[in-house]
Design a protein around this motif. Structure first.
Motif, short mmCIF file in Angstrom:
data_model
loop_
_atom_site.label_atom_id
_atom_site.label_comp_id
_atom_site.label_asym_id
_atom_site.label_seq_id
_atom_site.Cartn_x
_atom_site.Cartn_y
_atom_site.Cartn_z
N VAL A 266 -3.89 23.77 79.12
CA VAL A 266 -4.68 24.72 78.40
C VAL A 266 -3.51 25.80 77.64
CG1 VAL A 266 -6.73 24.70 79.67
CG2 VAL A 266 -4.93 26.19 80.45
N THR A 267 -2.55 25.85 78.18
CA THR A 267 -1.36 26.87 77.74
C THR A 267 -0.79 26.19 76.41
OG1 THR A 267 -1.10 28.16 79.68
CG2 THR A 267 0.88 28.16 78.17
N THR A 268 -0.48 24.88 76.87
CA THR A 268 0.09 23.92 75.80
C THR A 268 -0.68 23.94 74.58
OG1 THR A 268 1.28 22.71 77.71
CG2 THR A 268 0.96 21.50 75.45
N ILE A 269 -2.12 23.65 74.87
CA ILE A 269 -2.94 23.29 73.56
C ILE A 269 -3.08 24.63 72.76
CG2 ILE A 269 -5.13 23.90 74.59
CD1 ILE A 269 -4.47 20.74 72.31
N THR A 270 -2.89 25.90 73.36
CA THR A 270 -3.26 27.22 72.65
C THR A 270 -1.78 27.31 71.72
OG1 THR A 270 -4.31 28.16 74.38
CG2 THR A 270 -3.09 29.78 72.90
N ILE A 271 -0.62 26.95 72.43
CA ILE A 271 0.68 27.41 71.74
C ILE A 271 0.72 26.16 70.53
CG2 ILE A 271 3.19 27.55 72.05
CD1 ILE A 271 2.73 28.40 74.76
N ALA A 272 0.43 25.01 71.02
CA ALA A 272 0.31 23.91 69.85
C ALA A 272 -0.28 24.45 68.63
CB ALA A 272 -0.18 22.84 70.45
N PHE A 273 -1.54 24.98 68.91
CA PHE A 273 -2.35 25.23 67.84
C PHE A 273 -1.79 26.47 67.04
CE2 PHE A 273 -6.77 23.64 67.53
CZ PHE A 273 -6.80 22.21 68.38
N LEU A 274 -1.24 27.52 67.49
CA LEU A 274 -1.02 28.83 66.99
C LEU A 274 0.55 28.20 66.39
CD1 LEU A 274 -1.32 31.35 69.91
CD2 LEU A 274 -2.75 30.98 67.57
N ASP A 301 3.04 26.65 90.34
CA ASP A 301 2.12 26.49 88.61
C ASP A 301 2.56 27.58 88.06
OD1 ASP A 301 0.49 24.47 89.43
OD2 ASP A 301 -0.82 25.34 90.67
N ALA A 302 3.04 28.85 88.81
CA ALA A 302 3.59 29.84 87.68
C ALA A 302 4.89 29.34 87.18
CB ALA A 302 3.65 31.17 88.61
N TYR A 303 5.85 28.79 88.00
CA TYR A 303 7.05 28.28 87.20
C TYR A 303 6.74 27.42 86.25
CZ TYR A 303 11.55 25.96 87.41
OH TYR A 303 12.67 25.20 87.12
N ARG A 304 6.02 26.42 86.50
CA ARG A 304 5.53 25.42 85.51
C ARG A 304 4.87 25.98 84.23
NH1 ARG A 304 4.34 21.78 89.93
NH2 ARG A 304 2.05 22.40 90.16
N TYR A 305 4.18 27.00 84.44
CA TYR A 305 3.57 27.73 83.04
C TYR A 305 4.90 28.43 82.18
CZ TYR A 305 -1.38 27.98 84.05
OH TYR A 305 -2.65 27.61 84.24
N ILE A 306 5.65 28.96 82.89
CA ILE A 306 6.93 29.64 82.21
C ILE A 306 7.59 28.64 81.42
CG2 ILE A 306 8.97 30.87 82.49
CD1 ILE A 306 7.67 32.45 84.86
N LEU A 307 7.98 27.49 82.28
CA LEU A 307 8.73 26.30 81.49
C LEU A 307 7.76 25.69 80.39
CD1 LEU A 307 10.38 24.50 84.62
CD2 LEU A 307 11.48 26.04 83.01
#
Length: 379
Positions: A266-274, A301-307
């Motif tokens: 979900v973080t990825t799709i947000t950043i990809a759009f922006l 999961d927090a580590y993977r989020y930052i990466l």
């Protein structure tokens, strides 16, 4: 005289079998004697024509239809098949949600059924170890809009959402969870925003509270990751990893290959759009305590989020990530070289040389990465 009595008998039996669509034929027993009476005749039913192979009970539950897609996935549809192409596809990943997934389906079907939107509910069983798949198949008999895509191996929520979006038939795709946390009653509102305002390509339900596990650690960690994402994308992001969102499928398709297997999709799709100038609208929503056991692991999961945040920005704009530390290292190296020159003329310690050389190497890597990005075809 007939020279082939066996053939004549076979023809007679063939005519008898096909005399009617349904017929009971008595099978005669061998001639008996007083000591060994003949066995009673057993009635065997043969069904021909349209009813062959079907149950005698017309009220019995029909079997679900299966569809093999062009990508090789087998989707199970209800008794009436997939139905007409809908406007909205709700992708619902399910992993060990058997205790409450039916409640979520009831809620989704009620709110979407009362709206003017045509929809399908694509439920993806991510190789659950409980009765989730059986519950989903049972729900198909009650709700004709449900389609079930079962996985034999667990792939993670990101994999389920990616494949679900690829196999969706709707123009608008909605992501949500099956754990009763998100305000799914707002889904028609999110979809209407996209339908009525063509300038937005995604609408996100921004949560106003945090009800997840490890709340004491999740809140500051999410705040920090969100601020990093805002700095890298130069956009205010009220909720970076909300699981409730609606977006245009045709816009999202090129970015699906970038989605990771886990929660950070979900973080990825947000950043990809922006990062590609696709506008996102945020709508405040509530967030309830989840039903069942959370699959979120804070440290991993927090580590993977930052990466993933850094990886996505590197993919679209590597200069923003690599050039600042490179320039700082070069600047500090030169300042240190001046100090070393004053203290020990024409003597530069290894640390000073290492700072300057490392900065130059990282800056060169940044420029090379930016050249690769700009020369890349497509997304």
């Amino acid at each position: 005289m007939n020279e082939h009595p066996e053939s004549a008998a076979a023809e007679a039996d063939h005519d008898t079998l096909h005399a009617a669509p349904t017929e009971r034929i008595g099978v005669p027993a061998a001639s008996g004697t007083a000591e060994h009476p003949a066995a009673p005749t057993e009635a065997i039913e043969f069904r021909t024509g349209e009813m062959a192979g079907r149950s005698n009970d017309p009220s019995s539950t029909p079997r679900s239809e299966t569809t093999r897609t062009s990508a090789g996935y087998v989707i199970e549809d209800g008794p009436d098949g997939p139905g007409p192409v809908p406007y909205v596809t709700v992708v619902l990943p399910c992993y060990n949600e058997g205790a409450h997934v039916l409640k979520e389906i009831d809620r989704l079907s009620a709110v979407l059924g009362e709206s003017e939107l045509t929809y399908e509910l694509l439920c993806i069983d991510d190789a659950s170890t409980d009765d989730t798949l059986a519950v989903l198949r049972g729900a198909q008999q009650r709700y004709p809009h449900i389609r079930v895509l079962p996985f034999r191996r667990n792939g993670g929520s990101g994999t389920a959402r990616r494949i679900g979006t690829q196999q969706a038939r709707g123009e608008i795709v909605v992501w949500t969870d099956a754990d009763m946390t998100y305000e799914n009653e707002r889904i028609p509102e999110l979809v209407r925003i996209l339908r009525e305002d063509l300038t937005y390509d995604q609408v996100v339900g921004a949560r106003t509270t945090e009800e997840g596990t490890h709340k004491w650690a999740r809140v500051p960690a999410k705040w920090f990751i969100r601020k990093v994402a805002e700095w890298l994308t130069k956009t205010r992001i009220p909720d970076l990893n909300s699981g409730l969102r609606a977006f245009r499928r045709e816009v999202a398709l090129p970015y699906l290959r970038l989605l990771p297997a886990g929660f950070s999709c979900v973080t990825t799709i947000t950043i990809a759009f922006l990062s590609n100038q696709h506008d996102i609208k945020y709508v405040e929503t509530s967030y309830a305590k989840r039903a069942g056991v959370s699959k979120f692991h804070f440290v991993n999961d927090a580590y993977r989020y930052i990466l993933q945040v850094l990886r996505m920005v590197m993919y679209f704009d590597p200069l923003k990530v690599l050039m600042p530390p490179a320039l700082w290292m070069i600047a500090i190296g030169f300042v240190k070289a001046v100090v070393d020159m004053v203290r020990h003329p024409f003597y530069f310690p290894a640390s000073t040389v290492l700072l300057v050389v490392s900065g130059i190497m990282i800056a060169s890597l940044a420029l090379l990465s930016d050249l690769v990005v700009r020369s890349r075809d497509g997304v």
